[in-house]
Motif scaffolding. Structure first.
Motif, PDB file in Angstrom:
ATOM      1  N   UNK A  69     114.901   1.936  86.717  1.00 14.54           N
ATOM      2  CA  UNK A  69     115.605   2.924  87.090  1.00 14.54           C
ATOM      3  C   UNK A  69     114.893   3.838  88.067  1.00 14.54           C
ATOM      4  N   UNK A  70     113.892   4.402  87.437  1.00 13.56           N
ATOM      5  CA  UNK A  70     112.941   5.274  88.070  1.00 13.56           C
ATOM      6  C   UNK A  70     112.831   4.973  89.604  1.00 13.56           C
ATOM      7  N   UNK A  94     115.841   8.682  97.373  1.00 13.78           N
ATOM      8  CA  UNK A  94     115.574   9.815  97.681  1.00 13.78           C
ATOM      9  C   UNK A  94     115.420   9.890  99.160  1.00 13.78           C
ATOM     10  N   UNK A  95     114.727   8.382  99.685  1.00 11.42           N
ATOM     11  CA  UNK A  95     114.452   8.268 101.091  1.00 11.42           C
ATOM     12  C   UNK A  95     115.760   8.120 102.055  1.00 11.42           C
ATOM     13  N   UNK A  96     116.799   7.723 101.350  1.00 12.66           N
ATOM     14  CA  UNK A  96     117.928   7.664 102.148  1.00 12.66           C
ATOM     15  C   UNK A  96     118.943   8.592 102.200  1.00 12.66           C
ATOM     16  N   UNK A 112     120.005  13.610  78.993  1.00 11.78           N
ATOM     17  CA  UNK A 112     118.865  14.402  79.104  1.00 11.78           C
ATOM     18  C   UNK A 112     118.009  13.456  79.995  1.00 11.78           C
ATOM     19  N   UNK A 113     117.707  12.417  79.708  1.00 14.47           N
ATOM     20  CA  UNK A 113     116.567  11.757  80.539  1.00 14.47           C
ATOM     21  C   UNK A 113     117.513  11.400  82.086  1.00 14.47           C
ATOM     22  N   UNK A 114     118.819  11.313  81.927  1.00 14.79           N
ATOM     23  CA  UNK A 114     119.339  10.990  83.528  1.00 14.79           C
ATOM     24  C   UNK A 114     119.395  12.364  84.092  1.00 14.79           C
ATOM     25  N   UNK A 115     119.474  13.363  83.598  1.00 16.40           N
ATOM     26  CA  UNK A 115     119.687  14.508  84.117  1.00 16.40           C
ATOM     27  C   UNK A 115     118.436  15.001  84.614  1.00 16.40           C
ATOM     28  N   UNK A 158     116.946  15.620  88.467  1.00 16.58           N
ATOM     29  CA  UNK A 158     116.483  16.814  88.683  1.00 16.58           C
ATOM     30  C   UNK A 158     115.068  16.568  89.791  1.00 16.58           C
ATOM     31  N   UNK A 159     114.608  15.832  89.220  1.00 18.12           N
ATOM     32  CA  UNK A 159     113.272  15.372  89.953  1.00 18.12           C
ATOM     33  C   UNK A 159     113.632  14.871  91.475  1.00 18.12           C
ATOM     34  N   UNK A 160     114.862  14.340  91.431  1.00 16.60           N
ATOM     35  CA  UNK A 160     115.213  13.888  92.721  1.00 16.60           C
ATOM     36  C   UNK A 160     115.750  14.893  93.602  1.00 16.60           C
ATOM     37  N   UNK A 161     116.436  15.802  93.043  1.00 18.82           N
ATOM     38  CA  UNK A 161     116.915  16.951  93.914  1.00 18.82           C
ATOM     39  C   UNK A 161     116.921  18.290  93.850  1.00 18.82           C
ATOM     40  N   UNK A 162     116.044  18.609  92.564  1.00 21.78           N
ATOM     41  CA  UNK A 162     115.976  19.914  92.046  1.00 21.78           C
ATOM     42  C   UNK A 162     115.722  20.869  93.247  1.00 21.78           C
ATOM     43  N   UNK A 163     114.679  20.601  93.985  1.00 23.39           N
ATOM     44  CA  UNK A 163     114.401  21.671  95.091  1.00 23.39           C
ATOM     45  C   UNK A 163     115.547  22.053  95.951  1.00 23.39           C
TER      46      UNK A 163
END
Length: 155
Positions: free
Chosen positions: A80-81, A88-90, A110-113, A117-122
């Motif tokens: 999944x990760x 992220x690249x597309x 929480x894991x899915x969150x 967050x790692x993908x889009x948090x910024x």
């Protein structure tokens, strides 16, 4: 598709694509632009990334377990990760949404969150997660069915 978006639907299961196409027709969306691609989603996303293709929204709905045509094995916990990272690249420069649903008991909301967050948090926007439930009419209880995480550009 009902809202006017051009849609690309990827699923390694040809049976699932056939069923989804039937639902498209039954929903009165037969003329809407939906590309149906019977392929491994991770392979497709990685190839789209190499091509420079961009998407404004992505719905990720992976199986818990699967096998590819050449014996490849998909295990949610292991892959999944990698799939989320490849997404992220597309994503376009100004994506609208990313939705992740997971039907495996050993992945928490929480894991899915945190994956999103790692993908889009910024990028700002709104991030939420929780359980998808079905109401049990006889006892008035909510029955857990899956978990979700959702990121939206709109605040």
């Amino acid at each position: 598709a009902a809202a006017g978006a051009a849609v690309t639907h990827i699923d390694a299961s040809k049976k699932s694509i056939t069923w989804a196409r039937e639902n498209q027709e039954l929903s009165g969306l037969g003329e809407r632009p939906i590309r149906w691609i019977p392929e491994d989603a991770l392979k497709f996303v990685e190839r789209e990334g190499r091509r420079g293709s961009k998407y404004d929204g992505i719905i990720i709905d992976p199986p818990k377990f699967g096998r590819g045509p050449n014996g490849e094995i998909w295990k949610l916990e292991d892959s999944l990760g990698t799939l989320v990272e490849a997404c992220r690249n597309i994503l376009s420069e100004q994506p609208l949404f990313v939705v992740l649903t997971v039907y495996a008991a050993n992945i928490s909301p929480l894991s899915a969150y945190y994956l999103l967050q790692d993908l889009l948090g910024e990028r700002g926007g709104t991030l939420s997660a929780g359980e998808l439930v079905l109401p049990e009419k006889s006892a008035g209880r909510l029955l857990p069915a899956a978990i979700f995480a959702r990121w939206s550009a709109a605040g």
